[in-house]
Scaffold this motif. Structure first.
Motif, short mmCIF file in Angstrom:
data_model
loop_
_atom_site.label_atom_id
_atom_site.label_comp_id
_atom_site.label_asym_id
_atom_site.label_seq_id
_atom_site.Cartn_x
_atom_site.Cartn_y
_atom_site.Cartn_z
N UNK A 128 20.54 -20.51 15.55
CA UNK A 128 21.21 -20.18 14.64
C UNK A 128 20.75 -20.50 13.22
N UNK A 129 19.99 -21.59 13.37
CA UNK A 129 19.29 -21.95 11.87
C UNK A 129 18.47 -20.89 11.34
N UNK A 130 17.63 -20.46 12.46
CA UNK A 130 16.55 -19.59 12.29
C UNK A 130 17.24 -18.17 11.66
N UNK A 131 18.20 -17.74 12.23
CA UNK A 131 18.96 -16.54 12.08
C UNK A 131 19.73 -16.56 10.49
N UNK A 132 20.21 -17.77 10.20
CA UNK A 132 20.71 -17.92 8.86
C UNK A 132 19.49 -17.88 7.86
N UNK A 133 18.56 -18.53 8.11
CA UNK A 133 17.32 -18.46 7.09
C UNK A 133 16.94 -17.17 6.88
N UNK A 134 16.68 -16.30 7.92
CA UNK A 134 16.13 -14.86 7.94
C UNK A 134 16.98 -14.19 7.08
N UNK A 135 18.38 -14.43 7.28
CA UNK A 135 19.40 -13.57 6.51
C UNK A 135 19.10 -13.90 4.83
N UNK A 136 19.06 -14.92 4.72
CA UNK A 136 18.92 -15.41 3.40
C UNK A 136 17.54 -15.09 2.82
N UNK A 137 16.50 -15.14 3.40
CA UNK A 137 15.04 -14.94 3.07
C UNK A 137 14.93 -13.31 2.96
N UNK A 138 15.55 -12.50 3.46
CA UNK A 138 15.49 -11.17 3.47
C UNK A 138 14.21 -10.43 4.14
N UNK A 139 14.16 -9.19 4.11
CA UNK A 139 12.87 -8.62 4.61
C UNK A 139 11.54 -8.85 3.97
N UNK A 140 10.48 -8.73 4.17
CA UNK A 140 9.26 -9.04 3.66
C UNK A 140 9.31 -7.79 2.48
N UNK A 141 8.87 -8.42 1.33
CA UNK A 141 8.73 -7.12 0.07
C UNK A 141 7.38 -6.69 0.15
N UNK A 142 6.28 -7.03 0.96
CA UNK A 142 4.98 -6.60 0.86
C UNK A 142 5.06 -5.18 1.81
N UNK A 143 4.28 -4.27 1.27
CA UNK A 143 4.01 -3.01 2.23
C UNK A 143 3.14 -3.65 3.38
N UNK A 144 2.73 -2.76 4.31
CA UNK A 144 1.66 -3.05 5.36
C UNK A 144 0.51 -3.25 4.62
N UNK A 145 -0.10 -2.09 3.90
CA UNK A 145 -1.29 -2.36 3.28
C UNK A 145 -1.24 -3.83 2.33
N UNK A 146 -0.42 -4.12 1.37
CA UNK A 146 -0.37 -5.30 0.76
C UNK A 146 -0.54 -6.31 1.97
N UNK A 147 0.06 -6.53 2.79
CA UNK A 147 -0.01 -7.51 3.91
C UNK A 147 -1.52 -7.72 4.55
N UNK A 148 -1.97 -6.61 4.51
CA UNK A 148 -3.31 -6.45 5.33
C UNK A 148 -4.25 -7.16 4.30
N UNK A 149 -4.17 -6.47 3.05
CA UNK A 149 -5.07 -7.17 2.06
C UNK A 149 -5.01 -8.69 2.00
N UNK A 150 -3.71 -9.13 1.92
CA UNK A 150 -3.75 -10.60 1.52
C UNK A 150 -4.15 -11.26 2.68
N UNK A 151 -3.74 -11.01 3.90
CA UNK A 151 -4.27 -11.43 5.40
C UNK A 151 -5.68 -11.63 5.29
N UNK A 152 -6.55 -10.38 4.85
CA UNK A 152 -7.83 -10.63 4.91
C UNK A 152 -8.50 -11.60 3.79
N UNK A 153 -7.57 -11.91 2.58
CA UNK A 153 -8.16 -12.73 1.83
C UNK A 153 -7.63 -14.22 1.86
N UNK A 154 -7.12 -14.42 3.12
CA UNK A 154 -6.58 -15.80 3.28
C UNK A 154 -7.64 -16.82 3.43
N UNK A 155 -8.93 -16.41 3.80
CA UNK A 155 -10.18 -17.10 3.93
C UNK A 155 -10.60 -17.75 2.64
#
Length: 202
Positions: A128-155
């Motif tokens: 339940x706590x996770x469900x509530x946090x998820x509702x508050x946080x909402x969906x990721x604002x990042x597009x799939x390509x933006x997430x891919x670029x950010x993931x590739x730059x993590x290191x």
């Protein structure tokens, strides 16, 4: 008749503890264990579990991708994601991948066993706590390509490194990173990456 359970977690101690706890239940039987995400489908094909307890962060393939692969190959197998990281984005992505439930690792043993039974019955179980946090946080604002670029730059690689790895131009990578920084409200790329990771968007 016993509910057959398979454990997927990269920490052997955690797997051992879970197996010991679940084996104390008369109606639950651990039929297989794996420590890598890319071993989930082959082992499930061999062991024939009813329910897989799936960790999120594993080598080879993360638990969300492993869930999607498992559901594609064996759609009748139920998946209960068990994670240390109660990141709201994980919940959303896990459910989209076909997970039937989502609990955090510090869930008491009796509740975990009950969650396995409920998922096996076809019910959806979400912390339940996770469900509530998820509702508050909402969906990721990042597009799939933006997430891919950010993931590739993590290191910490340079823009040129990321561009090479993803076969993009440096200008395109800069544009995506600048968009990510804007969307996350961060000042720099590293801060944007931290925000995205904390929210489970990557």
């Amino acid at each position: 008749m016993s509910i057959k359970v398979m454990l997927a977690d990269d920490q052997a101690m955690v797997r051992g503890a879970l197996a010991a706890l679940l084996d104390l239940e008369n109606d639950l039987q651990v039929v297989g264990e794996v420590g890598r995400g890319d071993e989930v489908v082959p082992q499930a094909v061999r062991a024939g579990p009813d329910v897989v307890l799936m960790d999120v962060e594993m080598p080879g393939l993360d638990g969300i991708a492993a869930t999607a692969a498992l559901k594609q190959r064996l759609p009748a197998v139920r998946v209960l994601v068990v994670t240390t990281f109660g990141r709201p984005g994980y919940l959303r992505r896990g459910l989209q991948a076909g997970a039937d439930g989502f609990v955090v690792k510090d869930t008491p043993a009796r509740e975990l066993a009950d969650a396995v039974r409920r998922v096996h019955q076809g019910l959806r179980v979400v912390d339940p706590a996770l469900a509530a946090d998820s509702l508050i946080a909402g969906e990721s604002p990042l597009t799939e390509r933006e997430a891919e670029v950010l993931r590739a730059s993590l290191d910490g690689g340079t823009v040129a490194d990321v561009a090479r790895a993803l076969f993009l131009s440096e200008g395109t990578v800069r544009n995506h990173l600048s968009s990510v920084i804007g969307k996350t409200g961060a000042r720099i790329r590293a801060e944007a990456a931290r925000i995205a990771v904390d929210n489970g968007w990557l």
